[in-house]
Every structure is written in C-alpha cells, then in structure tokens.
Design an enzyme around this catalytic site. Sequence first.
Site, PDB file in Angstrom:
ATOM      1  CE  LYS A 191       3.721  -7.876   7.817  1.00  0.00           C
ATOM      2  NZ  LYS A 191       2.986  -9.143   7.845  1.00  0.00           N
ATOM      3  CD  GLU A 266      17.393  -9.338  -1.365  1.00  0.00           C
ATOM      4  OE1 GLU A 266      17.248  -9.850  -2.488  1.00  0.00           O
ATOM      5  OE2 GLU A 266      18.487  -9.003  -0.912  1.00  0.00           O
ATOM      6  CB  CYS A 300      11.921 -14.536  -5.099  1.00  0.00           C
ATOM      7  SG  CYS A 300      13.322 -15.241  -4.221  1.00  0.00           S
ATOM      8  CD  GLU A 397       7.323 -13.019  -8.516  1.00  0.00           C
ATOM      9  OE1 GLU A 397       6.762 -12.003  -8.065  1.00  0.00           O
ATOM     10  OE2 GLU A 397       8.336 -13.514  -8.004  1.00  0.00           O
TER      11      GLU A 397
END
Length: 813
Positions: A191, A266, A300, A397
């Site tokens: 996906k 991850e 990331c 973040e």
Amino acid sequence: MNVMEIFETMDYGPAPEAAAPALAWLKERQTFGLFINNQWVKPASGQYLDSINPSTGKPLTQIAAGNSADVDAAVAAARGAFELWGKTPGHIRARYMYAIARHIQKHSRLLAVLESLDNGKPIRETRDIDIPLVARHFYYHAGWAQLMASELPGYEPVGVVGQIIPWNFPLLMLAWKIAPALAMGNTVVLKPARYTSLTALKFAEIIQEIGLLPGVVNIVTGEASQVGEALVRHPDVNKIAFTGSTDVGRSLRRATAGSGKKLSLELGGKSPFIVFDDADLDSVVEGIVDAIWFNQGQVCCAGSRLLVQEDIADRLIEKVRARMEKLRIGDPLDKAVDIGAIVSSAQLKQIQSLVAQGVEEGAVMWQPSWACPTDGYFFPPTLFTNVSPATTIAQVEIFGPVLVSMTFRTPAEAVALANNTRYGLAASVWSENINLALDVAPKLKAGTVWINCTNLFDASSGFGGYRESGFGREGGKEGLYEYVRPAWETDKSSTTDFPIAKEYAPANGSKPSLDEDVEDHAPLSDGYTEFPPIDRTPKMFINGKQARPDSGYSRNVYDPEGRVIGQVGEGNRKDIRNAVEAAHAAEGWAAGTTHNRAQILYYMAENLSAREDEFARRIVQQTGRAHEDAVAEVQATVSRLFSYAAWSDKFEGDVHRPPLRGVVLAMKEAIGVIGIACPDEYPLLGFISLIAPAIAMGNTIIVIPSQQSPLSATDFYQVLETSDLPDGVVNIVTGDRDTLSQVLADHDDVDAMWYFGPLEGCKRVELASAGNMKRTWVSYGHPRNWLDPARGEGEEFLREATQVKNIWVPYGE
Ligand code: NAD
C-alpha cells in the site's frame, strides 16, 4: 538580466526539467486502477481519489480508492502466487530482480519527474538520489536471491507480506520493501501512501513489462483506514513491514499482537547532528543543508537537532544563516532548486503549528529574508536557537525544514543530549579528530551514525532504529532475516517429538523417589532411621545478591506427582523494579571485552560441570524424567555455555564497501536490558539457552525461570556467584510468569522482552511492548526442542540479542 549582472550576482537562472513526458504518461492512463495479479482492476468501491501536485496544489490524476474487498483479492492473488514463487529457484528470482533493476534504469527519467511532480521534492534529488538508490536496491537484492540457498541455509520465505509505506521517499521505500521480500521468495501486497502513489503505479507497469509471475507483486492504493488497516488485520498475511510514524507503528504492534505475524517497524526520529569544536565548519554547513533541508526536512533520519560545542556555536550559527540566505526554494522541476514543496497542505499546517509553538515556548526563530512561492505548499528553511532540550520542538519530530540548535561543553554532555530523546534512528558526528568521533559513535543510541557526513544510504548497509524508532533493519544481510523464518518452524511433524517436562514419563517406567534428593546421604547415627533433609530456601538473585521476595510470600514447587518439593519466592512488581535498576547499573558489561565475557561463560560451564550430578538430580526431582536423561540435559547445558563462550568473540560485525570513498562499520551491539521469561520444557537447558546468548552479547537481563520448574535456575545462582559475573548482569526473579512478564513488558527501561510460554502470554507481551516499542521475541506457544542445537542455539539467538549499528566513515582529503 545580462551576462555582467549574472557574473556580479552569481545567481542561477532557471533550469527547468520538462514535465511533458510524465504529464503525457498520466494523460494516457487518465485514472489508475489497482494492480492485482498483474492486471489493472477497478476498485470495489468504484471510488477514486485526486492525486495532487504539491507545488501547485492542483490535481495531477486520480487513483483508485481501494477497500477491504480489494485487499482480500490482492492477498488471495499473493497467496496463489506464493505457491510457485516461494519454490522458485534463487537464480530465477535473481533474473527477474535483475530485470526490474534494468527497467528502473530504462525509465529513470520518467520516474524521477513523476516523483517530483507527485511529492514536491526537487528533481535534483529524485534524479540523483532516489531513483539510482532504487535501482541499486534491486541489483543488490538480486544478488541475495541468487545466494539465498547457500548463505541462508535452513531458512524459508515467510509467505505473503503486507507492506505499508510513507510519502517521503515513495519509490525508494517501495524498493526497500519489495526487493528483500522478493529476493527471499515472498509475495507482496503493497500500500503506497495516499499522497504519493504514482511511481508505485509506474513500477507496476514495470512488473508487467518484465513478465513477473502474476500475483507476486500487488499494489492497492487508497486511504489508510480502508486499505492499511485491512491489510494489517488480514488473517492470511504472514508479515507486516511498515515504514511511517511512531504512533501508527504503535497501533500496528497492538493490532498484530498474538497473531503470529512477523512485524518490522521503521518509524520516526529526531536525530542529533553533533558538531565538535575541531570540525571543519564549511563542511559542517553543507552537511547541515543535507541533513535538514534535503527533501524539505521530511526525512525520518533528518539531522533535526543541531548540537554544537559551545565555543564555536556563534560562529557556526552565523555561517548557517548566511548559507540559508542563499538556498533556493521553488518549482521542484527546476534543476537549480534546493528546496521543493511540502507534500500536502495538512503536512504544511502541522509544520506551521509546531514552529508557532516553538516561538511561544521562547526559542528564537530565524528565516531567510526571501519569500516562498505562494502557489502550492512551501515552507522556508527555519532555524531555532535558544532552545531548551525539554521543549516540544526539541523533542517532537517536526518533519519539515526546521532545525533546532542547542549547545554542549564536553563529549559526555554531547552524548547525553544526543540520547535525550525517545527515538534512536540516526546521528551525525562532526570532528576532525577520528579518535573522538569513533569513541562517541558507539555511545549514541542510533541505528546509523554518520561521521563527517550525513544522510548517506546504500543497500549493503542496513538501516533501522533503536528505541521508539522501531525494530528490524532494511538493507544489508541483516535485513533479509525480516523476510525469512527457520524452516523447522513449519515442519509440523517434528515439533513434538521431544520430551516436554509436563508430559514426560521416566524411561525405565519407575518413578524417582523423593529421597533421591539433592542432599548427599551420610551414614546414619544410632537411633535414627533416616536423616531429615536440610531445608534449602531458593532465593531470588538481584544485583549479585540473594534476595528475599518483597511480598514476603513463597510459592510451592511441585513434582509431576503433585508432591511439594520446595518453595520459591513470589516475586512482584517491586522485585522486578529492583532487578531492572540493577540491570541498568550493570550496563558497563556491554563495554567490557568480548574476551572477558567468553572467560566468564567458560567459567560458568566449568562450575556447572563440577556439580553435574546435583543439577541432574534436581531435574529428575522437578520433571520425573530418568536420571540419564537429566544428566544429558546438564551436559547439553555445559556444551551450550561453551557455544556462547565461543560466540562471544566471534559474532562480530562487518565492514561494508558502499559506492563511496570510505567504509561502513556494521557493529553488532547489545540491545541493553532484556527481560526473559523461560520455557517450562528443560528447566536448566531452556534457562541457559536464553540467558547465555543474551549475556554473551553484552546485555544485562532480568530472567523469570520456568514457572513450573524454577529450582534449576535458583540453584544456578551459586554457579553465577562463583563465576566472576559482575553484579546485576543476571537477575533472577521467581514467581508467576505472566504477572512478572507483564511488569517487564510494560517497563519503559526494559529494551527487549523474550517470552517462551503460552500463546495468550505472548499476545500480552506483544501488546504491552507497544508502550516504548521494545523489541519482542515470543514463542507463540510452540515448545522448542532445546536439546537440538539446530533449534536451541546459534545465530537466531545471537541476532535476537543484538542490533546492528552502521557507522559511516568516509575518508580522503
Ligand atoms: P504515517 O504513519 O501517517 O503513514 C505511513 C503509511 O501508513 C501510509 O501509507 C499510511 O496510509 C499508512 N497508515 C496510516 N495509518 C494506518 C493504520 N492505522 N493502519 C495501516 N496503515 C496506516 O506516516 P507518513 O506521514 O506517511 O510518513 C511520515 C513518517 O514516516 C515520519 O514519522 C517518518 O519519520 C517516518 N519514516 C520513517 C522511515 C524509516 O525508515 N524509519 C522512513 C521514512 C519515513
């Protein structure tokens, strides 16, 4: 502007990449269906979603809105294809993967332009970084397909894999997922992210072009709530591989708990970029540009926390501002642009709101004097100074082009500040003193450390997180194990052909009598017909000392006939807390030499061997098994200790040679503090088979012995005490396995949890581990034949006891 003016300003003119071929490709297709069984099919919902160009805010095309019915069809296709693909020889898989890599190169410019249009990232990056890395990933993994049989003997593919990827590196994340999965013989349902599906759809065309077996790769586009969730919960999916935010990763951990699905996550990061005062500041400035303004900071592992040694902070900040003033933002298809568009209006709002919060919290914000384009979703590069480490912008973040800077004085302070985050994805260290940099790198809690460089990636060097940045690795040999399992796990015929304590009857048919106790019998004095046994109270073992249970309660231990053969302490939350504290205090164990760890394991083996008969009798007493059989278990345990003494200084890292001038040191590091719940089968061997690899690799542990037969483990503290093991490395807490495991799995200071027990308990451990995203290793209720070295020892155990840190060390002038 004339030539003179250009020379004076040294400004770039526009250098636009043509969008026409990509737009024509989109126009030809009009709308996109789902890719199932190598066919384009309409979504069951009949609905389509706009795919927006973030640099204009205008639709590019429409993609199918898949739902659970489509996921069912895709999983069925993948299952059907697995029958053949899973058995296809490695060489044939390698040929297909080689063809994929070649076709990616053939379509590289179209893919690069599509990616820029769809995601908003500069063409310079998609053309020079994303797409070449995608091709490299397929070439590299074509090699592993070729070598699987010889390099991973005894392993087989997992089956059907559900893969869910984010929007920041759409095609690269697809490659990181699909390449290792296919190389190891799995089939996939992928996906893509809702905002960025177009290059995945072009990739589907490549799959058709190369004639891959239908159903090996299926791509279902759509919303997370429709497609993502259905994929995660699908009962016929054997593994979920996810890249995305930590919050979603946590929900996936919970959704898959107890299902037996393999999971790799991850997740996010807040990576430190550490600058020591002897660093080359001009290189540092360019490093910062690559760390936080690459891909608009939507990376990331972006170096989003600048940690600068105090004495150079002002000078560096001044240089960074001057460089920021020169950065160019604008049309992602302009080859002279450094910063493109943010992926979506929602992401832009999120960045704006966090930046406003930073200002409110008192940090000083700085942005260049120039203005951003007003069409599309743009945000200027932003620098915060005067940031305090506990504020939101220093911890959360932001996933945008926003750098927060802080200062430190000493290397120790730099390490403490760098590790002051719940994440652990990556870090950069800048210093001209290689001794300092290589000393700091292992101390950073991060899966990747770049020395005097940043944001470098290569298929040969695994990538993945520590702590709440997730678990599992992508790339490198270590990444392959995410897509395989030991073949014996599915070999149903042989899982119960070994004795399990509960069910085992003595080989000679006679029951061992109670007087066959561990106490030696001396001649009796007159007037006594038998000696009363000397009472022994097995204690818990915490911080190198025998400890009574905090509860003040004991629990009975029974033999298979239901006779009480002793009592052990009823451990509770407090005992576990004390044990975790002791294990943390003993973390210096990881920094000691591997030689020393080997010596201690040999010494344990020596001391156990000297007491072979006593330990064998204890096994007989607890399990009712024959004495010879118990002796065999003790001897196997001595051999197991030898094995891990041997492995201590041999399960080492690798040195990779990615395409750069330099090396990558792949170091196998201890995970930290591990909680271990032992199996009931083989009370001594099961216990040692788990604690030995954990401590051999430098972890410190809290171990819950077999609930049914704990006395072999409580006897073992005497071996530990005489084997020079530092206090706190092994802590033993007896009691109810599930109550104690729950406390360990919930505990934020425990880094991993191993649980060998009933399925229900495995599920609880996996659920609770989502709190701090600790790594888990559970048995799903399947007993193991611990006597068989192929199942009871070896690299599987060592891999579970370690995590790989990749340290990038470029060299040259
Ligand atoms: P996200 O978590 O919102 O979404 C990631 C993917 O998961 C998307 O495809 C989304 O549709 C899907 N998804 C969302 N909710 C789901 C659910 N409940 N069930 C199943 N699927 C679901 O993340 P994002 O905003 O797309 O990406 C940004 C995040 O990804 C950042 O946190 C970033 O750090 C992380 N990231 C990590 C890595 C890495 O390698 N560690 C790489 C790139 C991005």
